[in-house]
Motif scaffolding. Structure first.
Motif, short mmCIF file in Angstrom:
data_model
loop_
_atom_site.label_atom_id
_atom_site.label_comp_id
_atom_site.label_asym_id
_atom_site.label_seq_id
_atom_site.Cartn_x
_atom_site.Cartn_y
_atom_site.Cartn_z
N ILE A 15 56.76 37.86 54.57
CA ILE A 15 57.07 38.71 55.03
C ILE A 15 58.72 38.71 54.99
O ILE A 15 59.28 37.76 55.72
CB ILE A 15 56.60 39.11 56.29
CG1 ILE A 15 55.23 38.71 56.52
CG2 ILE A 15 56.91 40.71 56.75
CD1 ILE A 15 54.12 40.03 56.44
N VAL A 19 61.26 43.54 57.10
CA VAL A 19 60.01 44.30 57.70
C VAL A 19 59.53 43.62 58.85
O VAL A 19 59.04 44.44 59.77
CB VAL A 19 58.86 43.68 56.42
CG1 VAL A 19 57.59 44.16 56.71
CG2 VAL A 19 59.54 44.46 55.09
N TYR A 22 61.34 45.59 61.67
CA TYR A 22 60.83 47.05 61.66
C TYR A 22 59.45 47.12 62.45
O TYR A 22 59.54 47.94 63.55
CB TYR A 22 60.66 47.64 60.14
CG TYR A 22 60.52 48.92 60.09
CD1 TYR A 22 61.80 50.00 60.38
CD2 TYR A 22 59.27 49.69 60.01
CE1 TYR A 22 61.46 51.38 60.14
CE2 TYR A 22 59.10 50.96 60.00
CZ TYR A 22 60.31 51.88 60.07
OH TYR A 22 60.08 53.25 60.17
N CYS A 23 58.60 46.10 62.22
CA CYS A 23 57.53 46.11 62.93
C CYS A 23 57.64 45.69 64.40
O CYS A 23 57.03 46.25 65.26
CB CYS A 23 56.30 45.19 62.41
SG CYS A 23 55.92 45.74 60.68
N LEU A 418 52.96 46.52 54.83
CA LEU A 418 54.19 47.20 54.78
C LEU A 418 55.11 46.49 53.64
O LEU A 418 55.91 46.98 53.14
CB LEU A 418 54.83 47.18 56.32
CG LEU A 418 56.05 48.21 56.39
CD1 LEU A 418 55.69 49.60 56.18
CD2 LEU A 418 56.56 47.91 57.83
N GLN A 419 54.84 45.09 53.92
CA GLN A 419 55.62 44.26 52.63
C GLN A 419 55.08 44.81 51.29
O GLN A 419 55.94 44.78 50.37
CB GLN A 419 55.11 42.62 53.04
CG GLN A 419 56.11 42.01 52.03
CD GLN A 419 57.57 41.83 52.16
OE1 GLN A 419 58.05 41.70 53.17
NE2 GLN A 419 58.46 42.30 51.06
N VAL A 422 56.89 48.07 50.50
CA VAL A 422 58.40 47.64 50.45
C VAL A 422 58.30 47.12 48.95
O VAL A 422 59.48 47.42 48.20
CB VAL A 422 59.07 46.61 51.39
CG1 VAL A 422 60.23 46.37 51.02
CG2 VAL A 422 59.02 47.44 52.61
N LEU A 428 62.43 51.34 54.07
CA LEU A 428 62.26 51.25 55.51
C LEU A 428 63.46 52.22 56.25
O LEU A 428 64.38 52.41 55.97
CB LEU A 428 62.50 49.96 56.09
CG LEU A 428 61.30 48.88 55.58
CD1 LEU A 428 61.48 47.65 56.30
CD2 LEU A 428 59.78 49.50 55.95
#
Ligand SMILES: *Cc1c(COP(=O)(O)O)cnc(C)c1O
Length: 428
Positions: A15, A19, A22-23, A418-419, A422, A428
């Protein structure tokens, strides 16, 4: 810094830093909400523990039984614990119940007789009940045994059609089937309070109508269960919430003595009922799974809320949305394109403890009118209390995802999705 320890694990596991950040930032903003869920889990944990202590659960109850299973004290104690957790007279909790649909079938078939009618006052029930009831004609359906079916849809705003329900009840109406979770429909999931209102309304029209709730995915999400607000029966699957990830199979029915007994006569045979059915060594997993179920359900809920907040912030429609109160553990996200739906499922698969190296691909699953993609790397095959995702590859390209036996795993799975996004060019 000790605090940074997981950080490097995330980057080691593929990751990117942005990312992770962001999480983590989103997670920080959800602390108050997560605390509320933890307090609910605390209450439900004590509820379960209290039932175990009250019934003097002991080591001997955890041993296997074989053959007919007469005098299986482990099974009988487990069922009494379920009855106490759900505040009902009795319970049927068995490895011989194959799945949620099977539990629903024996609850219905055991309690209905030729000439009776089922009413669903909350729209069409879960897909697998179509053939159980005979909404779609099927060998062995209730329709073949002379049981009829009627349905009243929810109003466009998701509320109950009180007038429609009143008009649909007549002398043949024997059982009302209320599905708590939306399942794969677009209607809202019902709260226990709403179910209570509906049950009270039906009982005010005819008090002898059996009110049965399909409780799948709802257990331990709230402090109260449908049986606390007047339902005669609640039914569910043990490879969802109440099995706590440890139950390898099974279903449950809790309710009045009479309703449970009639379901048991259908599961085994008339005259036999609950007296037979060996635990085969599975009882210990059922009991320990129930013990873990409140915190496992809380972990899954937190994961669903984190995902809703992340993906809503990126502009996707989420159901339920980022801030809504939750009554089940299912999260839907509409991606609008097949690429992103597939990327999400790839992320969930890559985060799994089992089969993390395989790539999920859409396939033509029987019974669906489009290809379906599924991601799951579960210890118990098909268990949807474990982190899992699926979706039909057709507009609006929505993924349905649920589960996570621990919050750190759910969080990692969502980061991984999410990765994958992206990597497909999502900003993002
Ligand atoms: C999962 C589910 C069922 C059926 O359960 P299976 O174990 O898949 O047979 C029924 N109703 C609802 C609402 C469900 O979520």
């Amino acid at each position: 810094m000790n605090d940074m320890e997981p950080y490097s694990m995330y980057t080691d596991m593929g990751i990117e830093k942005r990312v992770v950040d962001y999480c983590q930032q989103m997670e920080q903003s959800l602390q108050e909400r997560f605390q509320k869920i933890d307090r609910r889990a605390e209450y439900n944990q004590l509820k379960v523990l209290h039932a175990m202590q009250k019934n003097k659960l002991s080591e001997a109850h955890l041993y296997p039984s074989t053959g007919y299973g007469y005098n299986d004290i482990g099974r009988d104690t487990l069922e009494q614990i379920y009855a106490d957790v759900f505040h009902t007279e009795d319970a049927l909790v068995r490895p011989h119940i194959t799945c949620g649909t099977h539990a629903l079938h024996i609850a219905l078939a055991g309690n209905l007789r030729p000439g009776d009618e089922i009413l669903s006052p909350v729209g069409k029930p879960y897909d697998t009940l179509d053939e159980v009831i005979g909404i779609r004609s099927s060998a062995g359906s209730l329709a073949e045994y002379g049981v009829t079916y009627r349905q009243v849809d929810l109003l466009p705003d998701g509320s109950f059609d009180w007038e429609g329900i009143r008009n649909a009840i007549h002398e043949k109406t024997r059982l009302v089937e209320i599905q708590r979770s939306k399942g794969y429909a677009t209607r809202p999931t019902l709260s226990v309070a709403q179910i209570g209102e509906l049950v009270a309304f039906i009982k005010s029209i005819r008090s002898d109508i059996i009110c049965m709730v399909d409780n799948c995915y709802g257990e331990f999400v709230e402090e109260l269960e449908p049986t606390d607000v007047g339902a005669d029966m609640a039914v569910g699957s043990l490879i969802k919430n109440p099995g706590g990830g440890l139950a390898p199979i099974g279903g449950y029915i809790v309710g009045t003595k009479e309703c449970v007994a009639r379901a048991a006569y259908r599961l085994t045979a008339p005259g036999l009922g609950k007296e037979l059915g060996a635990g085969l060594g599975v009882t210990a997993s059922f009991i320990q799974g129930l013990f873990l179920a409140p915190t496992v359900t809380a972990a899954a809920l937190k994961g669903a809320i984190l995902a809703a907040n992340l993906y809503e912030s990126l502009g996707y429609r989420t159901i339920p949305n980022a801030v809504e109160e939750r009554y089940d553990i299912i999260q839907a996200i509409e991606f609008g394109t097949p690429e992103l739906l597939i990327a999400f499922c790839e992320g969930i698969q890559a985060a799994a403890p089992v089969d993390s190296y395989v790539t999920p691909t859409p396939w033509a699953m029987p019974g669906y009118d489009s290809d379906v993609i599924m991601a799951a790397g579960a210890f118990v095959s098909g268990a949807s209390i474990e982190l899992s995702a699926d979706g039909p590859v057709k507009p609006p390209y929505a993924v349905y995802f649920q589960g996570g036996l621990t919050y750190p795993h759910a969080k990692f799975g969502i980061m991984k999705t999410l990765q994958c996004m992206v990597d497909k060019g999502v900003q993002l």
